[in-house]
Motif scaffolding. Sequence first.
Motif, PDB file in Angstrom:
ATOM      1  N   GLU A  23     -99.289  19.183 -36.018  1.00 50.83           N
ATOM      2  CA  GLU A  23     -97.850  19.184 -35.751  1.00 50.83           C
ATOM      3  C   GLU A  23     -97.574  19.569 -34.312  1.00 50.83           C
ATOM      4  N   GLY A  24     -98.322  20.543 -33.820  1.00 53.50           N
ATOM      5  CA  GLY A  24     -98.122  20.994 -32.443  1.00 53.50           C
ATOM      6  C   GLY A  24     -98.435  19.916 -31.430  1.00 53.50           C
ATOM      7  N   SER A  25     -99.510  19.160 -31.647  1.00 53.87           N
ATOM      8  CA  SER A  25     -99.853  18.107 -30.688  1.00 53.87           C
ATOM      9  C   SER A  25     -98.828  16.980 -30.725  1.00 53.87           C
ATOM     10  N   LEU A  26     -98.266  16.698 -31.899  1.00 53.41           N
ATOM     11  CA  LEU A  26     -97.215  15.679 -31.970  1.00 53.41           C
ATOM     12  C   LEU A  26     -95.961  16.121 -31.230  1.00 53.41           C
ATOM     13  N   ILE A  27     -95.599  17.380 -31.404  1.00 60.25           N
ATOM     14  CA  ILE A  27     -94.413  17.896 -30.708  1.00 60.25           C
ATOM     15  C   ILE A  27     -94.632  17.884 -29.201  1.00 60.25           C
ATOM     16  N   LEU A  28     -95.800  18.305 -28.760  1.00 63.59           N
ATOM     17  CA  LEU A  28     -96.085  18.322 -27.324  1.00 63.59           C
ATOM     18  C   LEU A  28     -96.152  16.924 -26.730  1.00 63.59           C
ATOM     19  N   ALA A  29     -96.516  15.937 -27.523  1.00 63.05           N
ATOM     20  CA  ALA A  29     -96.561  14.570 -27.025  1.00 63.05           C
ATOM     21  C   ALA A  29     -95.171  13.955 -26.926  1.00 63.05           C
ATOM     22  N   VAL A  30     -94.273  14.306 -27.839  1.00 63.66           N
ATOM     23  CA  VAL A  30     -92.952  13.686 -27.903  1.00 63.66           C
ATOM     24  C   VAL A  30     -91.904  14.448 -27.090  1.00 63.66           C
ATOM     25  N   LEU A  31     -92.047  15.755 -26.975  1.00 62.33           N
ATOM     26  CA  LEU A  31     -91.026  16.592 -26.341  1.00 62.33           C
ATOM     27  C   LEU A  31     -90.662  16.174 -24.914  1.00 62.33           C
ATOM     28  N   PRO A  32     -91.625  15.872 -24.031  1.00 61.58           N
ATOM     29  CA  PRO A  32     -91.210  15.449 -22.684  1.00 61.58           C
ATOM     30  C   PRO A  32     -90.352  14.182 -22.695  1.00 61.58           C
ATOM     31  N   TYR A  33     -90.667  13.241 -23.566  1.00 61.67           N
ATOM     32  CA  TYR A  33     -89.872  12.019 -23.637  1.00 61.67           C
ATOM     33  C   TYR A  33     -88.484  12.290 -24.193  1.00 61.67           C
ATOM     34  N   VAL A  34     -88.377  13.181 -25.158  1.00 58.88           N
ATOM     35  CA  VAL A  34     -87.063  13.537 -25.709  1.00 58.88           C
ATOM     36  C   VAL A  34     -86.194  14.155 -24.625  1.00 58.88           C
ATOM     37  N   ILE A  38     -82.810  12.377 -22.912  1.00 62.23           N
ATOM     38  CA  ILE A  38     -81.500  13.035 -22.959  1.00 62.23           C
ATOM     39  C   ILE A  38     -80.950  13.276 -21.553  1.00 62.23           C
ATOM     40  N   LEU A  39     -81.769  13.814 -20.658  1.00 63.66           N
ATOM     41  CA  LEU A  39     -81.261  14.270 -19.369  1.00 63.66           C
ATOM     42  C   LEU A  39     -81.179  13.195 -18.283  1.00 63.66           C
ATOM     43  N   LEU A  40     -82.172  12.328 -18.175  1.00 60.58           N
ATOM     44  CA  LEU A  40     -82.192  11.385 -17.057  1.00 60.58           C
ATOM     45  C   LEU A  40     -81.061  10.349 -17.073  1.00 60.58           C
ATOM     46  N   PRO A  41     -80.722   9.733 -18.214  1.00 51.41           N
ATOM     47  CA  PRO A  41     -79.581   8.804 -18.167  1.00 51.41           C
ATOM     48  C   PRO A  41     -78.269   9.488 -17.801  1.00 51.41           C
ATOM     49  N   ILE A  42     -78.054  10.694 -18.318  1.00 51.03           N
ATOM     50  CA  ILE A  42     -76.823  11.423 -17.979  1.00 51.03           C
ATOM     51  C   ILE A  42     -76.817  11.781 -16.498  1.00 51.03           C
ATOM     52  N   GLY A  43     -77.952  12.277 -16.012  1.00 51.62           N
ATOM     53  CA  GLY A  43     -78.054  12.615 -14.588  1.00 51.62           C
ATOM     54  C   GLY A  43     -77.900  11.408 -13.696  1.00 51.62           C
ATOM     55  N   LEU A  76     -82.292   4.451 -19.426  1.00 52.08           N
ATOM     56  CA  LEU A  76     -82.617   4.725 -20.820  1.00 52.08           C
ATOM     57  C   LEU A  76     -83.610   3.704 -21.370  1.00 52.08           C
ATOM     58  N   HIS A  77     -83.397   2.427 -21.076  1.00 49.02           N
ATOM     59  CA  HIS A  77     -84.311   1.399 -21.558  1.00 49.02           C
ATOM     60  C   HIS A  77     -85.696   1.524 -20.923  1.00 49.02           C
ATOM     61  N   VAL A  78     -85.764   1.890 -19.676  1.00 42.93           N
ATOM     62  CA  VAL A  78     -87.065   2.099 -19.029  1.00 42.93           C
ATOM     63  C   VAL A  78     -87.805   3.258 -19.701  1.00 42.93           C
ATOM     64  N   LEU A  79     -87.103   4.346 -19.971  1.00 44.59           N
ATOM     65  CA  LEU A  79     -87.732   5.493 -20.639  1.00 44.59           C
ATOM     66  C   LEU A  79     -88.192   5.146 -22.050  1.00 44.59           C
ATOM     67  N   LEU A  80     -87.380   4.401 -22.781  1.00 42.98           N
ATOM     68  CA  LEU A  80     -87.785   3.988 -24.123  1.00 42.98           C
ATOM     69  C   LEU A  80     -89.006   3.071 -24.073  1.00 42.98           C
ATOM     70  N   ALA A  81     -89.057   2.174 -23.097  1.00 42.84           N
ATOM     71  CA  ALA A  81     -90.223   1.303 -22.945  1.00 42.84           C
ATOM     72  C   ALA A  81     -91.471   2.110 -22.615  1.00 42.84           C
ATOM     73  N   MET A  82     -91.328   3.133 -21.769  1.00 44.07           N
ATOM     74  CA  MET A  82     -92.466   3.992 -21.457  1.00 44.07           C
ATOM     75  C   MET A  82     -92.962   4.713 -22.705  1.00 44.07           C
ATOM     76  N   PHE A  83     -92.040   5.198 -23.519  1.00 45.67           N
ATOM     77  CA  PHE A  83     -92.420   5.903 -24.738  1.00 45.67           C
ATOM     78  C   PHE A  83     -93.139   4.968 -25.708  1.00 45.67           C
ATOM     79  N   ILE A  84     -92.619   3.769 -25.882  1.00 50.27           N
ATOM     80  CA  ILE A  84     -93.239   2.809 -26.792  1.00 50.27           C
ATOM     81  C   ILE A  84     -94.616   2.399 -26.274  1.00 50.27           C
ATOM     82  N   TYR A  85     -94.738   2.167 -24.966  1.00 49.11           N
ATOM     83  CA  TYR A  85     -96.030   1.815 -24.383  1.00 49.11           C
ATOM     84  C   TYR A  85     -97.048   2.926 -24.617  1.00 49.11           C
ATOM     85  N   LYS A  86     -96.635   4.167 -24.408  1.00 47.84           N
ATOM     86  CA  LYS A  86     -97.541   5.300 -24.614  1.00 47.84           C
ATOM     87  C   LYS A  86     -97.947   5.412 -26.082  1.00 47.84           C
TER      88      LYS A  86
END
Length: 99
Positions: A23-34, A38-43, A76-86
């Motif tokens: 569970e910890g490795s899954l959270i650590l893998a997903v948390l940076p993308y989450v 959230i922050l980069l499109p708003i920024g 947002l779409h670029v970040l989602l594509a990066m997440f899916i690619y990873k």
Amino acid sequence: MEYRRVPAVPGGDSFLGEKGPTEGSLILAVLPYVIMIILLPIGSFFFTKSYVFEDILNYGDTTANVYAAICAVVVLHVLLAMFIYKAFKESPVRGLKQD
């Protein structure tokens, strides 16, 4: 804190077996993308609206909002594509059974 293994799908055949992710490795893998999703499109919206479209290009408020929103959607779409690619790059490929 002790992490337990994520169970396989009930009744399914897990290709990871007992070596599945914790569970910890899954959270650590997903948390940076989450956080980035959230922050980069708003920024990017507020940055491009204020500095690029209003200050540099001298667009009106409504026009600057529209173009800044387009920039935020692109980010947002670029970040989602990066997440899916990873996600696809890191998942092991299941080989064919040799009988």
